[in-house]
Scaffold this active site. Structure first.
Site, PDB file in Angstrom:
ATOM      1  CG  HIS A   1     -26.879 -17.073 -34.291  1.00  0.00           C
ATOM      2  ND1 HIS A   1     -27.194 -18.057 -34.785  1.00  0.00           N
ATOM      3  CD2 HIS A   1     -27.501 -15.932 -34.455  1.00  0.00           C
ATOM      4  CE1 HIS A   1     -28.266 -17.723 -35.838  1.00  0.00           C
ATOM      5  NE2 HIS A   1     -28.430 -16.183 -35.415  1.00  0.00           N
TER       6      HIS A   1
ATOM      7  CG  HIS B   1     -32.026 -14.901 -32.854  1.00  0.00           C
ATOM      8  ND1 HIS B   1     -33.238 -14.578 -33.531  1.00  0.00           N
ATOM      9  CD2 HIS B   1     -30.909 -14.858 -33.657  1.00  0.00           C
ATOM     10  CE1 HIS B   1     -32.617 -14.429 -34.862  1.00  0.00           C
ATOM     11  NE2 HIS B   1     -31.414 -14.643 -34.798  1.00  0.00           N
TER      12      HIS B   1
END
Length: 235
Positions: free
Chosen positions: A117, A177
């Site tokens: 991430h 994301h």
């Protein structure tokens, strides 16, 4: 008959040696996987238990378990699944992003996958459909890095979107994301993740000055670098 018994015994010995080699390889791969997962935290590519790492040993995929801090993982926590997703090693539940990992192994020659991430890469995934060609090292990832359209984490839809973005690439961004990269080794997959995050940070930095746009490379220029990279490094 005595000769046959010796042959049979020999086969048993070979089988036992082969099984031990697989166990040894699995143990080494798990240690490397845990070290790589911990590195994603120390290098600031993930926070907490976000992101995940996997490595393929034969037809078994070793993968980080869901919801377990990486600094708590030990040799006894090995977690492995078959290419069909059926758990074959350990009792901890595999990462929720297992569909993405398995999709990569089924569709490519990958031996390792890293999903993070990373902040700058995730920011870029919200702005453009692909990372602009800000640096020639895009060639090391196969060309312009695409952004896979958003889908809920852990779903087959996300895995499908990711595979489309990965076509002819070894890395992609996941919209809102993070990142996903793969390689023939954990080190290579991790290095590609770090390179992608660096290029995203570079583009964001170069784009931050009002009234100015960064110069970009052409696809032809990046393709030329791709050819030169084939001979890069030590034999």
């Amino acid at each position: 008959m005595a000769e046959q018994r010796r042959d049979a015994g020999g086969r048993r010995d070979v089988d036992e040696e082969g099984a031990q080699e697989v166990r040894d390889e699995t143990e080494r791969a798990w240690r490397d996987l845990v070290a790589t997962a911990r590195r994603t935290v120390s290098d600031g590519l993930v926070v907490g238990t976000s992101g995940n790492v996997s490595v393929r040993v034969g037809d078994t995929v070793l993968v980080t378990p869901t919801g377990v801090p990486y600094d708590r993982l030990g040799p006894e926590d090995v977690c492995g699944v078959g290419l069909d997703g059926r758990q074959v090693l350990g009792s901890l539940v595999p990462t929720s992003e297992l569909p993405m990992h398995l999709a990569v192994y089924r569709a490519t020659d990958a031996r390792a996958v890293v999903h993070t991430h990373a902040v700058h890469a995730t920011a870029v995934s919200t702005l453009v459909p692909e990372l602009p060609l800000i640096h020639y090292m895009a060639a090391a990832l196969g060309g312009p890095v695409r952004v896979a359209p958003y889908a809920t984490y852990g779903t087959e839809k996300l895995a499908e979107n990711m595979l489309h973005a990965l076509r002819d690439r070894t890395a992609c961004l996941l919209q809102n994301h993070g990142t996903l990269t793969y390689g023939t080794t954990l080190l290579q997959a991790y290095d590609r993740t770090a390179q992608l995050e660096w290029m995203c940070r570079l583009w964001l930095t170069a784009s931050s000055l009002p009234g100015h746009s960064p110069s970009l490379l052409s696809r032809e220029q990046v393709a030329e670098v791709g050819e030169r990279l084939k001979g890069y490094g030590q034999p």
